[in-house]
Scaffold this active site. Structure first.
Site, PDB file in Angstrom:
ATOM      1  N   HIS A  68       0.849  -1.191   0.000  1.00  0.00           N
ATOM      2  CA  HIS A  68       0.000   0.000   0.000  1.00  0.00           C
ATOM      3  C   HIS A  68       0.889   1.246   0.000  1.00  0.00           C
ATOM      4  CE1 HIS A  68      -2.432   3.146   2.263  1.00  0.00           C
ATOM      5  NE2 HIS A  68      -3.126   2.936   1.160  1.00  0.00           N
ATOM      6  N   SER A  69       0.592   2.179  -0.896  1.00  0.00           N
ATOM      7  CA  SER A  69       1.281   3.467  -0.941  1.00  0.00           C
ATOM      8  C   SER A  69       2.792   3.250  -1.132  1.00  0.00           C
ATOM      9  CB  SER A  69       0.969   4.255   0.332  1.00  0.00           C
ATOM     10  OG  SER A  69       1.419   5.576   0.246  1.00  0.00           O
ATOM     11  N   LEU A  70       3.619   3.790  -0.232  1.00  0.00           N
ATOM     12  CA  LEU A  70       5.068   3.653  -0.374  1.00  0.00           C
ATOM     13  C   LEU A  70       5.502   2.192  -0.294  1.00  0.00           C
ATOM     14  CD1 LEU A  70       7.807   5.171  -0.601  1.00  0.00           C
ATOM     15  CD2 LEU A  70       7.869   5.205   1.894  1.00  0.00           C
TER      16      LEU A  70
ATOM     17  N   SER B 159       4.218  -0.279  -1.781  1.00  0.00           N
ATOM     18  CA  SER B 159       4.208  -0.854  -3.127  1.00  0.00           C
ATOM     19  C   SER B 159       5.471  -0.480  -3.887  1.00  0.00           C
ATOM     20  CB  SER B 159       2.967  -0.380  -3.891  1.00  0.00           C
ATOM     21  OG  SER B 159       2.986   1.026  -4.066  1.00  0.00           O
TER      22      SER B 159
END
EC number: 3.1.1.3
Length: 708
Positions: free
Chosen positions: A349-351, A353
């Site tokens: 999720h977010s960073l 990924s």
């Protein structure tokens, strides 16, 4: 005793109808004839601290039964019982519950039979095991001898009175009462007492399937909190897992009935705590200004994680933590589940990924050698069409010097080797010399060499775990050509099946690093699939497909609603758009037909023959006679007949970008729901269903009814 009578009226209204096994069924019996005593059925609970309050949560029925069987065996002193799908262990002798795969405070476990209602809420609190035994003995005597109005005093000097099987109350001492004591009726408001878990309002789940088909590691983004309720990655992944279990029952019902599937296990991976335990928080605190303290603390604890990842020192800490945690948990999972034969996927999720993306791009085949690399094409990412020397000089507004370089037969590669003295001897002035040298040296340092990427079959085997010397893969060849921080990327001991990115900024980071496009032939060395899933209002999410096919504009794949079809407001919006397009096309068609009839009027003889030929060539369709413009200007049939879009091999030739459907309330103001949309994935049924569908599709198992 008026309070007792009011309590009796309340209990008679609120209590459900008595079950045959409950104590309230004794009221239906003739007490004079003598009632038979039935032992209480215990249920196991554990204590969780939620919002600084103790909350007692029941184990699911399957775990509670296993705990009771272990307790009844009489060997509970050193007995360890796995619960919650194997994610927690209960030490019966200690009466404590410990997390297996992550760090978490141990929680108290209790075998519960008697409960009283809490002070400020309607949740029931279990009595201690020892006092519950005293209550049960007193209750047994009351039922057997038909002698009620029994009064007991708890270890906390609280009074419990058993009036009858339907009415049992608990009096709590009033703070500040004198030492002489007072009558129970004068000791505050009575609280309800219940016997047996079946008589209290609490949700008890059946349990999780024992069979695990697939394992998914979930990596969080910036900060310790993962949603608007400031919950940790463990709590958010628990929600994700719960949603998946519900969807398996509704959308994979046939496969479950045929015992083809069990469940998918989702395990969290935390890298924030190890990063901020390096002492960097102390260093930051020394230089942080004292004003707006909460905002600065939030910045240091959350937003700075992005900058930490772009620092070589802390980036190494982050990638080491993520990879080592996933490897550690994977080995531990195999040890605890020796019969597991499924595959592994990863989600970020977010960073998180982006961290996984960088780790995956730097993996290599565990069995690969240098000879096998020679036969493979260079399929790594390129940076678009390389401009010529003349174009580069034109960009620097130094086109007049191109003839000098052409005369000396100097290309871009030779120019990067030139020194200031060489350019001076060619007669180039000082200012242009400095511009040229600075530009081409910077370009040389930022450009990477395309590296062959070894391909390998999927699947994880413990025998393929790399040695210590092979655990890191250097970035010298992969390179910093995509702007990655020059660190040593650890190797994973398994080959992920699919990589899911939620609300991912991967596309933005690659663009900022200087990457213009991704080679359509590129794929991860060890991972087959890649899905970029995002909410349309997510401010952090970016697309990937336009970097693979930069010259074509096309929409992302719309994720179907988990109940089928599109959301009503989206269908309404599309219907209105289609209607306006039809009106526009019909109007343009009428105007064009009028213009054609106007232009044909002066030449009747010439147009008559052409009209006759047209009617012979089109005898089959009367609608095309009236208007041949609709087929040209109506975009709907063209869109349907368009060939499938090829977006490269990053996801095995399938589409990469998948967009969720916004909720009706979100469509009113997309700015208002922007932050929430970045944190919505944990409880999104549409997201979880897409993940399950793609995972089970690799095993040849499909949804009961395909969603449209």
């Amino acid at each position: 005793m008026s309070s007792v009578e009011s309590q009796q009226e309340q209990s008679s209204q609120s209590d459900p109808s008595p079950s045959p096994n409950s104590c309230s069924s004794f009221e239906l019996l003739d007490m004079d004839a003598g009632s038979l005593y039935e032992p209480v059925s215990p249920h196991w609970f554990y204590c969780k601290i939620i919002d600084s309050k103790e909350t007692w949560i029941p184990f699911n029925s399957q775990d509670s039964q296993q705990l009771e069987e272990a307790y009844s065996s009489g060997k509970d002193c050193d007995r360890i019982v796995p619960t919650d799908g194997g994610r927690y262990d209960v030490h019966l002798g200690e009466r404590m519950r410990y997390a297996v795969y992550w760090d978490e405070l141990a929680s108290e476990v209790r075998r519960c039979t008697w409960f009283f209602k809490g002070d400020k809420d309607n949740k029931y609190v279990p009595y201690s095991e020892s006092f519950s035994e005293v209550l049960e003995e007193t209750y047994m005597l009351a039922v057997t001898l038909d002698e009620w109005k029994k009064k007991l005093e708890s270890p906390n000097r609280e009074i419990i009175i058993l009036h009858n099987p339907k009415l049992m109350v608990h009096y709590q001492p009033v703070a500040g009462s004198d030492e002489w004591g007072s009558a129970p009726a004068e000791q505050g408001r009575p609280r309800t007492v219940k016997r047996g878990v079946e008589n209290i309002s609490v949700d008890i789940h059946c349990g999780e399937p024992l069979q695990i088909d697939h394992l998914v590691f979930v990596v969080h983004g910036i900060g310790p909190a993962c949603d608007l309720r400031f919950r940790s990655i463990v709590q958010c992944v628990n929600d994700f897992r719960s949603v998946s279990l519900n969807l398996l029952q509704t959308h994979f019902k046939k496969a479950q009935e045929n015992q083809q599937i069990g469940r998918v296990e989702f395990l969290p991976v935390n890298w924030h705590s190890p990063l901020h335990s390096t002492g960097v928080d102390v260093d930051l605190q020394r230089i942080t200004l004292p004003s707006i303290n909460r905002l600065r603390h939030f910045t240091n604890d959350t937003i700075l994680d992005v900058f930490f990842y772009n620092s070589p020192t802390y980036c190494q800490t982050i990638v080491d933590t993520v990879a080592s945690e996933m490897n550690r948990i994977y080995i531990l999972f195999l040890q605890r589940n020796p019969d597991f034969k499924g595959s592994v996927s990863i989600a970020g999720h977010s960073l998180g990924s982006l961290i996984l993306f960088d780790i995956l791009t730097n993996q290599k085949d565990s069995l690969g050698d240098t000879d096998s690399k020679k036969d493979l094409p260079s399929i790594f990412m390129d940076q678009g069409d390389t401009p010529t020397l003349e174009e580069e000089l034109k960009k620097l507004q130094l086109s007049e010097f191109f003839s000098i370089f052409e005369k000396e037969k100097i290309d871009k590669e030779a120019l990067t080797l030139c020194t200031d003295k060489d350019l001076q001897e060619m007669g180039i002035p000082l200012g242009p010399r400095k511009k040229i040298l600075n530009y081409f040296r910077t370009r040389k340092n930022s450009m990477g060499v395309n590296r062959p990427t070894p391909q390998s079959p999927a699947g994880a085997n413990m025998s393929n775990i790399p040695k210590e010397s092979e655990f890191y893969s250097s970035t010298n060849g992969l390179d910093v050509g995509i702007g990655q921080v020059p660190v040593k990327y650890p190797r994973l001991i398994y080959k992920p099946e699919i990589f899911f990115a939620f609300g991912s900024p991967i596309g933005m980071f690659l663009t900022v690093r200087g990457l213009k496009r991704i080679d359509p032939n590129y794929r991860f060395p060890t991972c087959k699939g890649f899905f970029n899933i995002y909410h349309p209002f997510d401010p952090v999410a970016y697309r990937i497909e336009p970097m693979v096919v930069p010259g074509v504009e096309f929409e992302p794949m719309l994720i179907p609603h988990h109940k089928g079809r599109k959301r009503m407001h989206l269908e309404l919006r599309e219907g209105l758009t289609r209607m306006s397009m039809d009106l526009k096309n019909n109007l343009l068609g009428s105007l064009r037909m009028a213009w054609k009839s106007f232009t044909r009027a002066p030449y009747p003889a010439l147009q008559a023959s052409e009209t006759a030929e047209e009617t012979e060539a089109e005898p089959e369709s009367n609608s095309e006679k009236h208007s041949d413009v609709n087929t040209e200007e109506n975009p709907v049939p063209v869109k349907e007949e368009a060939p499938p879009i090829h977006v490269g091999m990053l996801n095995g030739g399938q589409r990469i970008d998948y967009v969720l459907q916004e909720k009706p309330i979100e469509s009113f103001n997309e700015y208002l729901f922007a932050l929430q949309s970045h944190l919505c994935y944990w409880e999104s049924e549409d997201t979880v269903l897409l993940v399950l569908k793609e995972i089970y599709q690799t095993q040849g198992i499909f949804l009961d009814q395909p969603l449209q």
